[in-house]
Design a protein around this motif. Structure first.
Motif, PDB file in Angstrom:
ATOM      1  N   GLY A  27      33.043  -4.390  16.439  1.00  0.00           N
ATOM      2  CA  GLY A  27      32.728  -5.503  15.556  1.00  0.00           C
ATOM      3  C   GLY A  27      33.872  -5.874  14.643  1.00  0.00           C
ATOM      4  N   ALA A 127      27.112 -18.221   7.500  1.00  0.00           N
ATOM      5  CA  ALA A 127      27.486 -17.827   8.856  1.00  0.00           C
ATOM      6  C   ALA A 127      28.046 -18.990   9.674  1.00  0.00           C
ATOM      7  N   GLU A 128      27.881 -20.186   9.203  1.00  0.00           N
ATOM      8  CA  GLU A 128      28.409 -21.354   9.903  1.00  0.00           C
ATOM      9  C   GLU A 128      29.849 -21.673   9.491  1.00  0.00           C
ATOM     10  N   TYR A 132      33.803 -17.100   8.108  1.00  0.00           N
ATOM     11  CA  TYR A 132      32.860 -16.126   8.653  1.00  0.00           C
ATOM     12  C   TYR A 132      33.170 -15.857  10.126  1.00  0.00           C
ATOM     13  N   LYS A 133      33.460 -16.922  10.852  1.00  0.00           N
ATOM     14  CA  LYS A 133      33.755 -16.797  12.281  1.00  0.00           C
ATOM     15  C   LYS A 133      35.118 -16.152  12.514  1.00  0.00           C
ATOM     16  N   ARG A 136      34.832 -12.558  12.106  1.00  0.00           N
ATOM     17  CA  ARG A 136      33.809 -11.977  12.985  1.00  0.00           C
ATOM     18  C   ARG A 136      32.813 -11.123  12.197  1.00  0.00           C
ATOM     19  N   HIS A 138      29.643 -11.399  12.020  1.00  0.00           N
ATOM     20  CA  HIS A 138      28.282 -11.442  12.549  1.00  0.00           C
ATOM     21  C   HIS A 138      27.640 -10.064  12.653  1.00  0.00           C
ATOM     22  N   ARG A 139      28.424  -9.019  12.634  1.00  0.00           N
ATOM     23  CA  ARG A 139      27.867  -7.657  12.683  1.00  0.00           C
ATOM     24  C   ARG A 139      27.775  -7.023  11.305  1.00  0.00           C
TER      25      ARG A 139
END
Length: 167
Positions: A27, A127-128, A132-133, A136, A138-139
């Motif tokens: 992650g 998260a959008e 954030y992307k 990474r 998301h974890r």
């Protein structure tokens, strides 16, 4: 014949597992990676009146968190507290980024937790957001210690680990 089947199974399993990378976290970004740009998008809000001008040399500590995530919030608070020590504060600049949807929530959390990071942002896209992307997240939220070239030298550091890195 009975041993031939056993040997075949062992060889098959070992050949399948040899393609899997070992000791590689799955992650987010990892130590040794060059960090992407860490300043939030223009749509994010500055939570204090400090100019966006990271100092040359030394380290940058990126702390990503949200008011609803107890673990990331606790780490953000303890890291901010350890950087109140002037000897450490001169070696590292903390950039604190909240992913709370409402700036008022982020502001109140910063006030309640007494965060003193000179660069403190609220990335209201959560998260959008591109930030954030890029990291990474998301974890789960993380923090990163970057050297003066932007290379990640530590990930998810605690206050104690940060003090040892800087001394």
């Amino acid at each position: 014949m009975k041993y031939a089947k056993l040997i075949f199974v062992v060889l098959l399993i070992s050949s399948l597992t040899s393609f899997v990378e070992k000791d590689k976290p799955t992650g987010g970004l990892n130590v040794g990676d060059v960090a992407p740009s860490y300043l939030p998008d223009a749509a994010s809000l500055m939570l204090n009146d400090q100019p966006v001008a990271p100092r040359k040399g030394g380290y940058v500590l990126l702390s990503f968190w949200a008011g609803y995530d107890a673990h990331s919030r606790m780490l953000n608070t303890t890291l901010s507290n350890v950087l109140r020590d002037d000897s450490l504060n001169k070696k590292v600049e903390m950039v604190s980024v909240s992913f709370d949807e409402y700036p008022s929530v982020a502001r109140e959390t910063v006030r309640m937790d007494r965060i003193v990071a000179p660069l403190c942002f609220a990335e209201t896209k959560g998260a959008e957001s591109e930030l954030y992307k890029r990291y990474r997240l998301h974890r789960g939220f993380a923090n990163y210690l970057l050297d003066d070239r932007g290379v990640i030298v530590a990930k998810n550091v605690t206050a104690r680990e940060l003090a040892s890195y800087l001394n």
